[in-house]
Design a protein around this motif. Structure first.
Motif, PDB file in Angstrom:
ATOM      1  N   GLN A  71       0.477 -24.120  -7.975  1.00 18.78           N
ATOM      2  CA  GLN A  71       0.417 -25.385  -8.700  1.00 18.78           C
ATOM      3  C   GLN A  71       1.830 -25.801  -9.113  1.00 18.78           C
ATOM      4  N   ASP A  72       2.017 -26.141 -10.381  1.00 12.58           N
ATOM      5  CA  ASP A  72       3.360 -26.527 -10.835  1.00 12.58           C
ATOM      6  C   ASP A  72       4.006 -25.442 -11.686  1.00 12.58           C
ATOM      7  N   GLU A  73       3.543 -24.193 -11.512  1.00 14.04           N
ATOM      8  CA  GLU A  73       4.088 -23.069 -12.274  1.00 14.04           C
ATOM      9  C   GLU A  73       5.412 -22.610 -11.668  1.00 14.04           C
ATOM     10  N   PRO A  74       6.203 -21.834 -12.421  1.00 14.56           N
ATOM     11  CA  PRO A  74       7.471 -21.325 -11.884  1.00 14.56           C
ATOM     12  C   PRO A  74       7.242 -20.444 -10.660  1.00 14.56           C
ATOM     13  N   PRO A  75       8.228 -20.357  -9.759  1.00 11.46           N
ATOM     14  CA  PRO A  75       8.084 -19.523  -8.561  1.00 11.46           C
ATOM     15  C   PRO A  75       7.986 -18.042  -8.910  1.00 11.46           C
ATOM     16  N   ARG A  76       7.261 -17.318  -8.067  1.00  7.47           N
ATOM     17  CA  ARG A  76       7.181 -15.853  -8.185  1.00  7.47           C
ATOM     18  C   ARG A  76       7.905 -15.242  -6.989  1.00  7.47           C
ATOM     19  N   VAL A  77       8.829 -14.328  -7.262  1.00  5.17           N
ATOM     20  CA  VAL A  77       9.606 -13.729  -6.168  1.00  5.17           C
ATOM     21  C   VAL A  77       9.625 -12.203  -6.216  1.00  5.17           C
ATOM     22  N   THR A  78       9.446 -11.602  -7.377  1.00  6.31           N
ATOM     23  CA  THR A  78       9.495 -10.143  -7.463  1.00  6.31           C
ATOM     24  C   THR A  78       8.114  -9.565  -7.163  1.00  6.31           C
ATOM     25  N   TRP A  79       8.088  -8.300  -6.762  1.00  2.00           N
ATOM     26  CA  TRP A  79       6.804  -7.671  -6.448  1.00  2.00           C
ATOM     27  C   TRP A  79       5.877  -7.691  -7.657  1.00  2.00           C
ATOM     28  N   LEU A  80       6.424  -7.481  -8.852  1.00  2.00           N
ATOM     29  CA  LEU A  80       5.584  -7.415 -10.045  1.00  2.00           C
ATOM     30  C   LEU A  80       5.019  -8.783 -10.409  1.00  2.00           C
ATOM     31  N   ASP A  81       5.842  -9.822 -10.319  1.00  2.26           N
ATOM     32  CA  ASP A  81       5.345 -11.162 -10.618  1.00  2.26           C
ATOM     33  C   ASP A  81       4.282 -11.598  -9.610  1.00  2.26           C
ATOM     34  N   ILE A  82       4.494 -11.250  -8.347  1.00  5.09           N
ATOM     35  CA  ILE A  82       3.517 -11.588  -7.303  1.00  5.09           C
ATOM     36  C   ILE A  82       2.204 -10.854  -7.553  1.00  5.09           C
ATOM     37  N   LEU A  83       2.292  -9.571  -7.882  1.00  9.70           N
ATOM     38  CA  LEU A  83       1.090  -8.779  -8.138  1.00  9.70           C
ATOM     39  C   LEU A  83       0.357  -9.299  -9.373  1.00  9.70           C
ATOM     40  N   ASN A  84       1.082  -9.611 -10.438  1.00 10.72           N
ATOM     41  CA  ASN A  84       0.443 -10.109 -11.655  1.00 10.72           C
ATOM     42  C   ASN A  84      -0.265 -11.439 -11.408  1.00 10.72           C
ATOM     43  N   LEU A  85       0.343 -12.321 -10.613  1.00 13.56           N
ATOM     44  CA  LEU A  85      -0.311 -13.579 -10.294  1.00 13.56           C
ATOM     45  C   LEU A  85      -1.594 -13.334  -9.488  1.00 13.56           C
ATOM     46  N   ALA A  86      -1.510 -12.453  -8.513  1.00 15.17           N
ATOM     47  CA  ALA A  86      -2.686 -12.149  -7.694  1.00 15.17           C
ATOM     48  C   ALA A  86      -3.810 -11.558  -8.543  1.00 15.17           C
ATOM     49  N   GLU A  87      -3.463 -10.684  -9.475  1.00 16.04           N
ATOM     50  CA  GLU A  87      -4.473 -10.099 -10.358  1.00 16.04           C
ATOM     51  C   GLU A  87      -5.119 -11.175 -11.230  1.00 16.04           C
ATOM     52  N   ARG A  88      -4.344 -12.156 -11.636  1.00 13.81           N
ATOM     53  CA  ARG A  88      -4.878 -13.241 -12.456  1.00 13.81           C
ATOM     54  C   ARG A  88      -5.799 -14.153 -11.653  1.00 13.81           C
ATOM     55  N   LEU A  89      -5.373 -14.483 -10.432  1.00  8.58           N
ATOM     56  CA  LEU A  89      -6.158 -15.408  -9.619  1.00  8.58           C
ATOM     57  C   LEU A  89      -7.458 -14.782  -9.122  1.00  8.58           C
ATOM     58  N   GLN A  90      -7.423 -13.480  -8.855  1.00 10.28           N
ATOM     59  CA  GLN A  90      -8.615 -12.782  -8.366  1.00 10.28           C
ATOM     60  C   GLN A  90      -8.608 -11.357  -8.932  1.00 10.28           C
ATOM     61  N   PRO A  91      -9.219 -11.165 -10.088  1.00  5.03           N
ATOM     62  CA  PRO A  91      -9.167  -9.848 -10.739  1.00  5.03           C
ATOM     63  C   PRO A  91      -9.806  -8.703  -9.932  1.00  5.03           C
ATOM     64  N   LYS A  92     -10.781  -9.021  -9.090  1.00  6.00           N
ATOM     65  CA  LYS A  92     -11.480  -7.990  -8.326  1.00  6.00           C
ATOM     66  C   LYS A  92     -11.317  -8.222  -6.831  1.00  6.00           C
ATOM     67  N   PRO A  93     -11.035  -7.196  -6.061  1.00 10.54           N
ATOM     68  CA  PRO A  93     -10.742  -5.832  -6.504  1.00 10.54           C
ATOM     69  C   PRO A  93      -9.338  -5.729  -7.101  1.00 10.54           C
ATOM     70  N   SER A  94      -9.214  -5.010  -8.176  1.00 10.19           N
ATOM     71  CA  SER A  94      -7.906  -4.846  -8.791  1.00 10.19           C
ATOM     72  C   SER A  94      -7.058  -3.870  -7.986  1.00 10.19           C
ATOM     73  N   LEU A  95      -5.792  -4.185  -7.874  1.00 10.96           N
ATOM     74  CA  LEU A  95      -4.843  -3.291  -7.199  1.00 10.96           C
ATOM     75  C   LEU A  95      -3.961  -2.568  -8.201  1.00 10.96           C
ATOM     76  N   VAL A  96      -4.387  -2.592  -9.468  1.00 10.52           N
ATOM     77  CA  VAL A  96      -3.678  -1.902 -10.547  1.00 10.52           C
ATOM     78  C   VAL A  96      -4.635  -0.885 -11.152  1.00 10.52           C
ATOM     79  N   PRO A  97      -4.230   0.371 -11.282  1.00 11.16           N
ATOM     80  CA  PRO A  97      -5.135   1.389 -11.833  1.00 11.16           C
ATOM     81  C   PRO A  97      -5.593   1.068 -13.248  1.00 11.16           C
TER      82      PRO A  97
END
Length: 258
Positions: A71-97
């Protein structure tokens, strides 16, 4: 893969991801794997390796891939920011223990793999050293990738030691998991670490051409990092690559599409 231009992508809604076209860039392939496992749709946006990518910079402020725009959110470039966004957009299945100790362990090992100064950063320095030996320091000095990684002969020497140290620790983690009866690098289910290791491992021993139709020149360059470590007396064991093959077959899918 069918890419949109930056101009086309800027007018779109939803998730758009700049990816390096024509090559299985390890960071790009890892981000794609995260989104695939989570079944998150996205629009692939063209980014050219080692190029100025001026339109992409004007849009996102970043030249490299992957760069995710949601959308109009800031860009994500680091592995952690990308993973956190993905977890937010689709919590299941989680890729974080779920367990906090496992979560801390995964985050630490992920940073050793994918962070600045980590394994992939270090193996890139080894590849650049091979390039410099073949082409001469003067010819590679102006390469933007070498500048970004702050390449020098001294940095490459230190990078070899760092990459070996991290790979040995990852081998130890795999050994502990096998002894505990797990097929995964953390706990007893798939995590982001499994996906990132699978994609990053190709910079050491690429998958066969029939499932990874990468340019021959890149295959040779990637193989140079493993050779540099072998020259220093270290070769990663088979167990990590058997795990890599399992993750590709069961979760990421083959052949690769880039």
């Amino acid at each position: 893969m069918e890419y949109k231009t930056v101009a086309e992508a800027r007018s779109m809604d939803g998730l758009r991801m700049a990816l390096t076209a024509g090559v299985p860039g390890p960071w790009s392939e890892s981000a794609k794997a995260v989104l695939k496992v989570k079944n998150i749709p996205y629009v692939p946006v063209l980014q050219k390796a080692a190029a100025a990518n001026e339109e992409l910079v004007a849009w996102t402020g970043h030249r490299n891939a992957p760069t995710l725009m949601y959308q109009d959110e800031p860009p994500r470039v680091t592995w952690l920011d990308i993973l956190n966004l993905a977890e937010r957009l689709q919590p299941k299945p989680s890729l974080v223990p779920e367990d906090i100790d496992d979560r801390i362990l995964m985050t630490g090992l992920m940073n050793e793999l994918a962070g600045e100064g980590g394994m992939l950063w270090s193996t890139r320095l080894l590849m650049f050293r091979s390039m410099a030996r073949a082409m001469g320091e003067e010819k590679v000095r102006d390469n933007p990738m070498l500048r970004n990684y702050r390449y020098s002969a001294e940095a490459a020497e230190s990078g070899c030691e760092t990459a070996i140290q991290i790979l040995k620790r990852l081998e130890l983690q795999m050994q502990r998991q096998v002894e505990a009866g797990s097929q995964y690098l953390i706990a007893d289910r798939l995590s982001a670490l499994d996906l990132y290791w699978a994609c990053f491992s190709q910079t050491l021993i690429p998958l066969p051409q029939e499932v990874n139709p990468m340019p021959d020149s890149l295959r040779v360059m990637w193989g140079s990092a493993a050779q540099e470590m072998a020259n220093a007396g270290y070769t990663p064991g088979n167990r990590l690559f058997e795990h890599r093959d399992y993750i590709f077959q069961e979760y990421i899918g083959l052949p690769l599409d880039f």
